[in-house]
Motif scaffolding. Structure first.
Motif, PDB file in Angstrom:
ATOM      1  N   CYS A  28       0.903  -1.200  -0.157  1.00 15.26           N
ATOM      2  CA  CYS A  28       0.225   0.586   0.065  1.00 15.26           C
ATOM      3  C   CYS A  28       0.761   1.133   0.048  1.00 15.26           C
ATOM      4  N   GLY A  29       1.777   1.307  -0.445  1.00 12.49           N
ATOM      5  CA  GLY A  29       3.296   2.696  -0.675  1.00 12.49           C
ATOM      6  C   GLY A  29       4.137   2.430  -1.039  1.00 12.49           C
ATOM      7  N   ALA A  30       4.736   3.369  -1.696  1.00 15.86           N
ATOM      8  CA  ALA A  30       6.227   3.358  -2.303  1.00 15.86           C
ATOM      9  C   ALA A  30       7.082   2.723  -1.310  1.00 15.86           C
ATOM     10  N   CYS A  31       6.905   2.865   0.302  1.00 16.04           N
ATOM     11  CA  CYS A  31       7.669   2.452   1.397  1.00 16.04           C
ATOM     12  C   CYS A  31       7.572   1.466   2.128  1.00 16.04           C
TER      13      CYS A  31
ATOM     14  N   LEU B 155       6.011  13.997   0.790  1.00 21.26           N
ATOM     15  CA  LEU B 155       4.866  14.010   0.919  1.00 21.26           C
ATOM     16  C   LEU B 155       3.814  13.470   2.444  1.00 21.26           C
ATOM     17  N   LYS B 156       2.606  15.672   1.746  1.00 25.31           N
ATOM     18  CA  LYS B 156       2.222  15.940   2.804  1.00 25.31           C
ATOM     19  C   LYS B 156       1.311  14.479   3.720  1.00 25.31           C
TER      20      LYS B 156
ATOM     21  N   PHE C 130       3.887   7.293  10.071  1.00 23.32           N
ATOM     22  CA  PHE C 130       3.303   8.444   8.763  1.00 23.32           C
ATOM     23  C   PHE C 130       2.653   7.229   7.703  1.00 23.32           C
ATOM     24  N   LYS C 131       1.667   8.641   7.688  1.00 27.22           N
ATOM     25  CA  LYS C 131       0.535   8.466   6.626  1.00 27.22           C
ATOM     26  C   LYS C 131       0.695   9.143   5.815  1.00 27.22           C
TER      27      LYS C 131
ATOM     28  N   ASP D 277      -1.681   7.760  -3.258  1.00 25.02           N
ATOM     29  CA  ASP D 277      -2.539   6.527  -3.560  1.00 25.02           C
ATOM     30  C   ASP D 277      -1.283   5.851  -4.241  1.00 25.02           C
ATOM     31  N   PRO D 278      -1.430   5.113  -4.048  1.00 24.03           N
ATOM     32  CA  PRO D 278      -1.802   3.812  -2.464  1.00 24.03           C
ATOM     33  C   PRO D 278      -0.503   5.359  -1.362  1.00 24.03           C
ATOM     34  N   ALA D 279      -1.380   5.349  -0.655  1.00 18.77           N
ATOM     35  CA  ALA D 279      -1.134   6.017   0.284  1.00 18.77           C
ATOM     36  C   ALA D 279       0.695   5.389   1.034  1.00 18.77           C
ATOM     37  N   VAL D 280       1.717   6.567   1.343  1.00 20.41           N
ATOM     38  CA  VAL D 280       2.658   5.902   1.917  1.00 20.41           C
ATOM     39  C   VAL D 280       2.670   6.012   3.644  1.00 20.41           C
TER      40      VAL D 280
END
Lengths: 671, 671
Positions: free
Chosen positions: A32-35, A124-125, A137-138, A143-146
């Motif tokens: 669900c995220g690039a991280c 990323l805010k 952190f979210k 999208d998808p959330a990091v």
């Protein structure tokens, strides 16, 4: 067919398109995220949140403001007095936050709007919140959330970035250096010193010991089915090895840590050595770490003993008691020579004479041969891993990858450690006893003895046996985890810190790669161990030695990592495992066969993302399931059928197929 | 437990101790020498002797002097006239020689006492014998015996070493450079010019074309169950792709190789292009290699076309027919842009203008974008592989392995080739047609189109589909195998030689490593292909193009390599294979994910010996056998049982288990 975005030389592996069994699907990981945060849709109690994304899973995201989770209360806000800015006040408002579940005992401290400067996705805010256990952190927009989920224990250093005069977008904020091969950078609004509160809180909770607070392991209220503290019982382990016997006895001379405060209470020593002998030898060994038995070969009775260096000094002192004691070790299984492996490069061993140490001279120890293993010290290893981090985080050096990797010397050090252990194991297999030491006998010595034991003794290659090995050779024998890792300590530049245990786990990983069926555990276990080496969620890796653990009532006040692991064993099981009790494993310790552990060291880089499960592993598990299904049907038929045909079914597994059946008994639900 | 001889940093992997099924045991490989000769105890007709020891097997050793094998007869000794020394005469005595079976059509020429200077075991006395197909050596003293079995086709160069004046033990003899990454050195007695006869014979039979002799493929009398020449039928393959259709037509304009003598007879071209158009375009493309269709995407109708460079020259010539023709290609599936991939670095493409070549200019080809893929030419690749050989044979550079490997640039070249192919495949997946060329369109172009097709089309990832791919993109489209490999030709320094096809097979191997379940074939097939690329035992890789093959009646006079392979398919099957028809494979083309193909390039080094079969593969095959056994029993029970319980057995494989069942239909006896 889809068209991924392709750049030269860097292409993402698509998710495997292979069909999955329901079991696997049920536990499928959603990226669900690039991280690399992954979310498991499964529900489970108690909520467990694990953060090694490349091999584990993050458990279901719940609404933070549920009844069981403490909502922030300004009256007990530790920053109440210092938070005198509007900006701060505003940031301290606690909203219900989805997507993260807290551990029992975990409490929210602060949450704040912030910008995460992701090295892969850019600024990323989002919102960060900090508990007494983690930084979470979210992102708000992506999208998808990091998401980021970092145990505070993994934080090595927190710095303010950009001063009052700093210009440029996102130049004002925090720089966080982690112990797990990543850095985090956050930006805040420059108005009103908005970072002050979060910096103070982070600094305090990431380094609780420097602020008179307890490590989270002492606050955690986690409960598990199993009690991991009962995994290792020294007497039981010695009995498994056939000890005591007529040559080796158990001594309780160290029951109160009076002989050696960094050794465990139960020691095995030559039968002929008296308590008085032990006390005399103690005076001639650095930190009183006398040679004691770590492992004995069942058949040939050769032993691995471990100790610290002899206190030879500049004048070349000798000690008759020490010399006689080492000869007792040799004598025990009647061989002509004892081999002493000094883990150090010989120049280092010589240099140690200046500070009172040294090595066993030929003249003094006549029935012994001394071999230097050329393994460098903790400082060299620390610098080597730092160099490795430089070339893999955030960006992997691509154009000269191989020579850059070589220049870190990391694999070369790995090679020397494994080579040394091979020599120990080979000497033992040949029937000769060995004594292993370095300077203090708690870093390189632990690496060598535990790796040699892993090669020699298949018990240590099981899931529980490996826990015993770590508890025994590393934890009970005083590898200085507290100093090497710096749990809860703010002094990031402390020269005592070093990734010796990480290096050992890397060596184990290299062995599992070369012998993919020889270990009952999988890579997930190794990554989980390294994550909790830093996390401070469990007591397992806290403190330097048993005496400190006793003083701090570790076992009664904290939970063991093995409680987590042993409550969900199947998650850490290697489906390919085939028990072979008498096989000695000799890995190939050449550069061509050693690999960089990409799935650990480079796991934060989304471009290096490895497939969650290898397709071969997946196929194997599917096949196991199918085999089981057939077996079940056979049994059903057998029950309903009394024809003569079914009589031979009781013997349904052929002798050749014995091993798959054997290990399937505990593997039928690997997922 | 055994104690192997251990040296620092180089430890042999012990043979796997895992239990094996009878099937596996039946075919177990016995390693019988430091030079990796393996012997299979199985008997089989016709005798086949295969030499890629790391992945194949050498078939049973028979007594040479059996009735079916021609015994040397001095009356047809080609050296009768020149062998005027006693030493020579003596050496020509033919004894029955155990341990090697000849191929049908293979004839003994000479045998001789000799010393093999083994780089791993030192000087070994023994006997060498040379046939019209191979050089075979067996040591007399060493235990186990060291054997060599080298097809003469693998020999690139034979040199005399040490002159009349040379001193020193074993300094007089022969130096043989092989095309398969090894060198062989033999020593003889200096008296009486004892090496003259063997040198002359070796020189003549290793380079038959330079001596007016036939390649062995024309002498072989081998018979196989399958006829490999029927594997590839161009029309069938085009029909499989859905061709011809309303946009693409089949043309027979090249039926007599009149349009282009290096192209196949059947070509697919845009429906709207007339024969006259093709002739005009032909004048503007190097060697007349016009753009023709190689592959079409079933859904989006994007095509891969291949050709040679346009003949732009220094003056920047344009050709309206060529421009219109390329636009017809673009137009066929209605996309706005055609992408032209020029495999070369742009500087090379520019430089080619000086010799009349060049690339498609922006002005001339307005609806096309040109992308250079930066892949170097045949000379660069040849030198790169030479450097690789230098660091791996005979001794592997250990102390600076990674930087040495980097300095060969071999993996970097592999990376660029794979990256280029990924770009082609990705463009096609996105629905855009591409034209691929380099200079002549028979080296880099073949690499790119065939790799892209392997990524896009799962049919080419099957055992037979891969054969079709090679026959189509490499053999029929005129990769100059004869010039690149130098079959039977003595000119070892010929600048036309280059390991372009080896490099392609390496790229395929890299893909099989990254997608271990996606390919029906295993590594053995790839090594077998490379072995017979050199061996001259089969006609498959002979000649530069189809017209030369027709002239030399290749298909009627020689045997296809696919006859061998398809007569024993299970040997080349990957047990993990899982068919997935619509999956596009995008390998990761970064240095961290590319590996040196150690089991091919370093297979002669006994220290690098890999396990014959990976333990995971072994376990998987055992499990497959067990599953089959259960299934068989279930079927038996079902037959004998009429209870309602057994009724659901007809549906015994669950949907999830469909893929294992699916691929087991042709896998139940993988060994």
């Amino acid at each position: 067919m889809t068209a991924p975005h392709v750049t030269l030389g860097e292409v993402l592996l698509p998710e495997s398109g292979a069909k999955q069994t329901d079991k696997i699907r049920e536990r499928r990981i959603a990226v669900c995220g690039a991280c690399l945060q992954k979310t498991d849709r499964r529900q489970k109690q108690p909520p467990v949140l694990i953060r090694s994304q490349s091999v584990e899973e993050v458990l279901p995201c719940r609404v933070m403001a549920s009844a069981s989770i403490p909502v922030y209360n300004s009256s007990n806000n530790p920053l109440e007095n210092s938070s005198n800015h509007n900006a701060s006040r505003e940031s301290l408002k606690m909203e219900p936050l989805a997507d993260c579940s807290l551990l029992p005992g975990e409490e929210r401290i602060i949450d704040k709007d912030i910008i995460y400067i992701c090295p892969f996705s850019g600024a990323l805010k989002g919102k960060v919140f900090i508990t007494n256990y983690r930084l979470y952190f979210k992102s708000a927009d992506a999208d998808p959330a990091v998401t980021l989920d970092v145990p505070l224990g993994a934080i090595g250093r927190v710095e303010k970035m950009g001063g009052a005069s700093s210009r440029g977008e996102n130049s004002y904020g925090l720089d966080i250096t982690c112990k797990d091969m990543r850095n985090l950078r956050f930006a805040l609004k420059q108005e009103g010193h908005s970072r002050r509160d979060i910096f103070d809180i982070l600094f305090k909770y990431a380094f609780p010991l420097s602020h008179g607070l307890l490590l989270f392991a002492y606050l955690s209220q986690e409960k598990f089915e199993e009690n991991g503290w009962s995994v290792y019982k020294p007497m039981e382990e010695f009995r498994r090895q056939g000890l005591p016997n007529d040559k080796w006895r158990v001594t309780f001379i160290n029951a109160n840590y009076e002989l050696c405060d960094t050794y465990p209470t139960i020691l095995v020593v030559p039968f002929k050595a008296t308590e008085e002998d032990l006390r005399k030898v103690c005076t001639f060994r650095s930190r009183g770490r006398i040679p004691v038995l770590s492992w004995i070969h069942r058949e040939n009775q050769a032993v691995i003993c471990r100790c610290s260096q002899p206190l030879v000094g500049m004048s070349g002192k000798r000690n008759k008691d020490d010399e006689r004691y080492l000869d007792l070790i040799r004598e025990a299984n009647g061989t002509a020579k004892l081999t002493i492996y000094d883990a150090r490069p010989s120049v280092n061993a010589v240099a140690n004479k200046a500070t009172g140490g040294g090595y066993e001279g030929d003249d003094a120890y006549q029935n012994a041969e001394l071999v230097f293993l050329d393994i460098h010290n903790i400082h060299v290893m620390r610098e080597s891993l730092k160099k490795l981090k430089d070339i893999v985080y955030p960006n992997v050096e691509e154009s000269h990858w191989l020579s850059s990797l070589e220049s870190t010397h990391w694999l070369e050090h790995i090679k020397l450690v494994i080579s040394g252990a091979i020599q120990v194991a080979d000497k033992i297999s040949g029937g000769n006893s060995v004594v292993v030491h370095c300077s203090d006998g708690w870093d390189r010595t632990a690496q060598l003895t535990s790796l040699a034991m892993l090669m020699l003794d298949s018990h240590y290659r099981t899931l529980r046996g490996f826990q015993v090995l770590l508890e025994k050779e590393w934890i009970s024998f005083g590898h200085k985890f507290a100093n090497r890792i710096g749990h809860g300590d703010k002094n990031h530049a402390d020269q005592d810190r070093s990734p010796i245990f990480v290096q050992f786990i890397d060596c184990v990983w290299q062995m599992t790669k070369q012998f993919p069926t020889a270990f009952e555990f999988n890579e997930r276990l190794l990554v989980t161990i390294l994550d909790h080496l830093f996390s401070c969620r469990f007591g397992t890796f806290l403190y330097n030695c048993e005496s400190a653990r006793d003083t701090n009532e570790l076992r009664s006040k904290t939970v063991s990592l093995w409680s987590l692991v042993n409550s969900d064993l199947s998650f850490y099981q290697n489906p390919f495992y085939t028990p072979e009790s008498n096989r000695v494993l000799y890995p190939v310790a050449s550069m061509r066969h050693l690999e960089l552990w990409v799935t650990y060291y480079i796991r934060w880089n989304p471009r290096i993302r490895q497939q969650q499960q290898s397709p071969v592993e997946q196929r194997y598990i599917e096949l196991l399931a199918l085999r089981d299904e057939y077996l079940k049907k056979l049994e059903e038929l057998q029950l309903s059928d009394s024809s003569p045909n079914s009589s031979h079914l009781s013997n349904s597994s052929t002798p050749n197929a014995a091993s798959p059946t054997q290990h399937v008994t505990h593997l039928h639900t690997p997922f």
